[in-house]
Scaffold this motif. Structure first.
Motif, short mmCIF file in Angstrom:
data_model
loop_
_atom_site.label_atom_id
_atom_site.label_comp_id
_atom_site.label_asym_id
_atom_site.label_seq_id
_atom_site.Cartn_x
_atom_site.Cartn_y
_atom_site.Cartn_z
N SER A 6 6.14 7.66 3.18
CA SER A 6 7.58 7.86 2.92
C SER A 6 8.48 7.59 4.11
O SER A 6 9.70 7.69 4.00
CB SER A 6 7.81 9.30 2.43
N ARG A 7 7.89 7.24 5.25
CA ARG A 7 8.72 7.10 6.45
C ARG A 7 9.63 5.88 6.40
O ARG A 7 10.79 5.95 6.80
CB ARG A 7 7.83 7.04 7.70
N ARG A 8 9.13 4.76 5.90
CA ARG A 8 9.96 3.56 5.87
C ARG A 8 11.21 3.76 5.02
O ARG A 8 12.34 3.47 5.47
CB ARG A 8 9.13 2.35 5.39
N PRO A 9 11.11 4.29 3.77
CA PRO A 9 12.33 4.54 3.00
C PRO A 9 13.26 5.52 3.71
O PRO A 9 14.49 5.40 3.60
CB PRO A 9 11.82 5.13 1.68
N GLU B 67 6.13 -4.19 4.64
CA GLU B 67 5.97 -2.74 4.81
C GLU B 67 4.78 -2.40 5.69
O GLU B 67 4.78 -1.38 6.39
CB GLU B 67 5.86 -2.05 3.44
N HIS B 68 3.77 -3.25 5.70
CA HIS B 68 2.63 -3.04 6.60
C HIS B 68 3.09 -3.08 8.06
O HIS B 68 2.81 -2.16 8.84
CB HIS B 68 1.57 -4.12 6.35
N GLN C 134 5.38 -12.78 -3.94
CA GLN C 134 4.46 -11.70 -4.30
C GLN C 134 3.72 -11.12 -3.10
O GLN C 134 3.05 -10.09 -3.21
CB GLN C 134 3.44 -12.19 -5.35
N LYS C 135 3.86 -11.76 -1.93
CA LYS C 135 3.19 -11.23 -0.73
C LYS C 135 4.16 -10.59 0.26
O LYS C 135 3.74 -10.00 1.26
CB LYS C 135 2.44 -12.36 -0.02
N ARG C 136 5.44 -10.70 -0.01
CA ARG C 136 6.44 -10.26 0.97
C ARG C 136 6.45 -8.75 1.18
O ARG C 136 6.56 -8.27 2.30
CB ARG C 136 7.84 -10.73 0.54
N MET C 137 6.36 -7.98 0.09
CA MET C 137 6.47 -6.53 0.22
C MET C 137 5.30 -5.96 1.02
O MET C 137 5.49 -5.16 1.94
CB MET C 137 6.55 -5.86 -1.15
N SER C 138 4.08 -6.36 0.67
CA SER C 138 2.90 -5.86 1.40
C SER C 138 2.99 -6.21 2.87
O SER C 138 2.73 -5.37 3.74
CB SER C 138 1.62 -6.46 0.80
N CYS C 139 3.37 -7.44 3.15
CA CYS C 139 3.47 -7.91 4.53
C CYS C 139 4.51 -7.10 5.31
O CYS C 139 4.22 -6.54 6.37
CB CYS C 139 3.83 -9.39 4.54
N THR D 147 0.84 -1.20 0.00
CA THR D 147 0.00 0.00 0.00
C THR D 147 0.87 1.25 0.00
O THR D 147 0.62 2.20 -0.75
CB THR D 147 -0.91 0.01 1.25
N GLN D 148 1.91 1.24 0.84
CA GLN D 148 2.75 2.42 0.98
C GLN D 148 3.52 2.72 -0.32
O GLN D 148 3.70 3.89 -0.67
CB GLN D 148 3.74 2.23 2.14
#
Length: 599
Positions: free
Chosen positions: A511-514, A478-479, A471-476, A371-372
């Motif tokens: 933008s906080r995570r990056p 970063e959430h 395909q599910k790693r990024m959403s998981c 999402t982010q």
């Protein structure tokens, strides 16, 4: 008065047929909010939601004490149903509940400064009361399940009392858990009793199921608090953008206008839930789910099994549904949003509608993105159009949009790939050590215990997300990282850490995570004077339980970095090797303390 029958609504919802909760008007069109919700929920359900409200505000109050307050509110509800024009009936529901709380005798004796909230006007009064809620308070013991030998008999003979006290305890220990979730947990608890009571080992069966229920409840609490935090801190636009991304990914076949309507309604319901309005939250949530299920053919064929369930079970089922399959042959977005020379003519008259449709179209094509990330891509596209639409040749200006936005995608993909490779090749323990080194260097001002806590939470994200399909790693990841970072930023508000952390916490939500990932060593940090107690070597390092020894060593690592944040990886490896040699040698000696002292 024994407050037993008031919680019987759980059993109405867990045994009755699903009823249609759609209404023809919103709250604003009702003269009396309390009459409106009372008529919708019916008396027993209304009473139970009122009990949750009071239990979450007055966490020290007894079950029987709260029942008297609920009785007063129910009496008023009956009066307002009969005459909606009565002056006290037109008040917002939250005002009615807070008026009742402010009339409690000796409120200050039990709650201290919280009593000062009563002098404020609404909505500040509610915000004040909300600030005094205590998550998992020490003064409220956890729910004590009756012994296995008696619980099934008690459930059989006093079902309403048993489950009523369960709901009351869960509500007062979890004041930020919304009413639909509390009732959902109660239904899960009852289902566990139904399953386990016929078993030979009732205790073992309940222990296993209770652990799952408790873990799920903890996750829901964290997720709901994060949702409320986003709504409060970043506002409705950010909240709705994140919801639109998720809904578009989950239901890619649904028409854009239908998803926008659900997102808007969801925002309204979440506002009530986040404001502590348990009655309005429950009523509107059930209406939202009923409305959603009434259009299941529009959203997804996968909804059918969920929508056949009873009301409180639907939410859990829908939340856990896998994303629907993308429609076949979706056209490329490049032609419409980059190659079209007239993009500015569509963008300038209505920025938000244009960008919302971009979010919808982009999200339904990319369920593998977080999402982010999609919010960052949208913000980058918006910034580009704001710049380009002011130039003489906008089309030439935004012509490289794809290359620019793909940089965001690559950054997010690289972070996930790098970290999951580290986790899967080096293992959990080494992954945690690496995190502690990096984050101690970024923010050495944070206490050792808090850094260890953050490191463990981030390692748990690796454990949870890196074992998922790619395909599910990024959403998981970063959430969950967004939740950890938001918690860190909330602490930063009251106890500033350093300029780098302040800068990242002031970034846009997406933008906080990056920003945290790119953060380097805090070059302004000056280590405190040397304290020998930070490096206390004693016999416990050999004799303590393994988990305690491991934690002690991790704290030593953090304290070492705090002393020398510029330390290189090679220097760390040298010290770690020397430490291991010392421990191997000294733990075999009869006088461990002397050996450690010499070494």
């Amino acid at each position: 008065m024994k407050w037993l029958t008031l919680i019987s609504f759980v059993f109405l919802l867990s045994s009755a047929r699903s009823r249609n909760l759609q209404r023809t008007a919103r709250d604003a069109e009702h003269k009396s909010p309390i009459a409106h919700h009372f008529n919708d929920l019916k008396e027993e359900t209304f009473k139970a939601a009122a009990m949750i409200t009071f239990a979450q505000y007055l966490q020290r109050c007894s079950y029987d004490g709260l029942s008297k307050l609920v009785k007063d509110v129910v009496v008023l509800a009956h009066k307002c149903v009969a005459s909606e024009d009565a002056p006290e009936c037109t008040k917002p529901l939250s005002s009615i509940f807070l008026d009742e709380i402010c009339q409690v005798e000796k409120l200050r004796d039990s709650y201290g400064d919280m009593a000062d909230c009563c002098a404020k006007a609404d909505p500040e009064r509610n915000e004040c009361f909300q600030s005094f809620k205590v998550q998992q308070p020490d003064f409220v013991p956890p729910y004590q399940r009756p012994a296995a030998a008696v619980i099934c008999q008690e459930y059989k003979d006093q079902r309403v009392q048993l489950l009523g006290h369960f709901i009351y305890t869960v509500a007062r220990r979890n004041p930020f858990l919304n009413s639909p979730a509390i009732l959902g947990v109660a239904v899960e608890y009852e289902n566990a009793l139904k399953t386990c009571c016929p078993e030979n080992d009732v205790g073992a069966c309940l222990d296993e199921k209770a652990a799952v229920i408790k873990e799920r409840a903890k996750h829901i609490v964290v997720k709901q608090q994060h949702t409320c935090r986003v709504l409060e801190k970043y506002g409705e636009r950010t909240f709705q953008a994140s919801k639109l991304v998720h809904m578009s990914q989950k239901y890619p076949k649904a028409p854009f206008p239908e998803l926008v309507k659900v997102v808007h309604d969801s925002k309204d319901v979440h506002k009530k839930c986040c404001d502590g309005d348990a009655v309005g939250c429950l009523d509107d949530w059930l209406e939202l789910i009923a409305s959603f299920c009434s259009k299941q053919d529009v959203f997804s064929s996968k909804l059918q099994p969920c929508c056949q369930l009873l009301p409180l079970a639907r939410t859990k089922c829908i939340m856990e549904l896998e994303f629907d399959d993308k429609p076949d042959n979706l056209p490329s977005l490049v032609e419409k949003y980059v190659q079209d020379k007239e993009v500015c003519k569509s963008y300038e008259p209505n920025h938000d509608e244009f960008l919302s449709e971009f979010v919808y179209e982009y999200s339904r094509r990319h369920p593998e993105y977080s999402t982010q990330l999609i919010m960052r891509i949208t913000k980058g596209y918006e910034t580009l159009l704001d710049k380009c639409c002011k130039t003489d040749n906008p089309a030439e200006c935004y012509g490289n949009a794809v290359e620019d936005l793909n940089k965001e995608v690559k950054e997010a993909e690289d972070v996930v790939q790098t970290n999951c490779e580290l986790f899967n090749t080096r293992g959990e323990a080494e992954f945690l050590k690496g995190l502690l080194v990096r984050y101690t260097k970024k923010m050495p001002q944070v206490s050792t215990n808090t850094l260890l806590e953050i490191g463990k939470k981030m390692t748990a994200v690796g454990q949870k997300c890196c074992n998922l399909p790619e395909q599910k790693r990024m959403s998981c990841s970063e959430h969950y990282l967004s939740i950890i970072i938001e918690d860190m930023c909330k602490r930063q508000e009251s106890t500033p850490i350093n300029d780098q952390v302040s800068q990242c916490c002031n970034e846009l939500y997406s933008s906080r995570r990056p920003c945290f990932t790119a953060m380097g060593v805090d070059t302004k940090y000056v280590p405190p004077p040397f304290d020998p107690m930070m490096f206390n070597f004693d016999e416990k390092m050999c004799t303590a339980p393994a988990a305690e020894r491991e934690e002690g060593q991790l704290k030593l690592l953090i304290n070492l970095i705090k002393r020398k944040p510029q330390m290189t990886e090679e220097q760390l490896q040298t010290i770690a090797g020397g430490f291991s040699t010392m421990m191997d040698k000294c733990c075999k000696q009869s006088d461990v303390d002397s050996c450690l002292g010499e070494e």
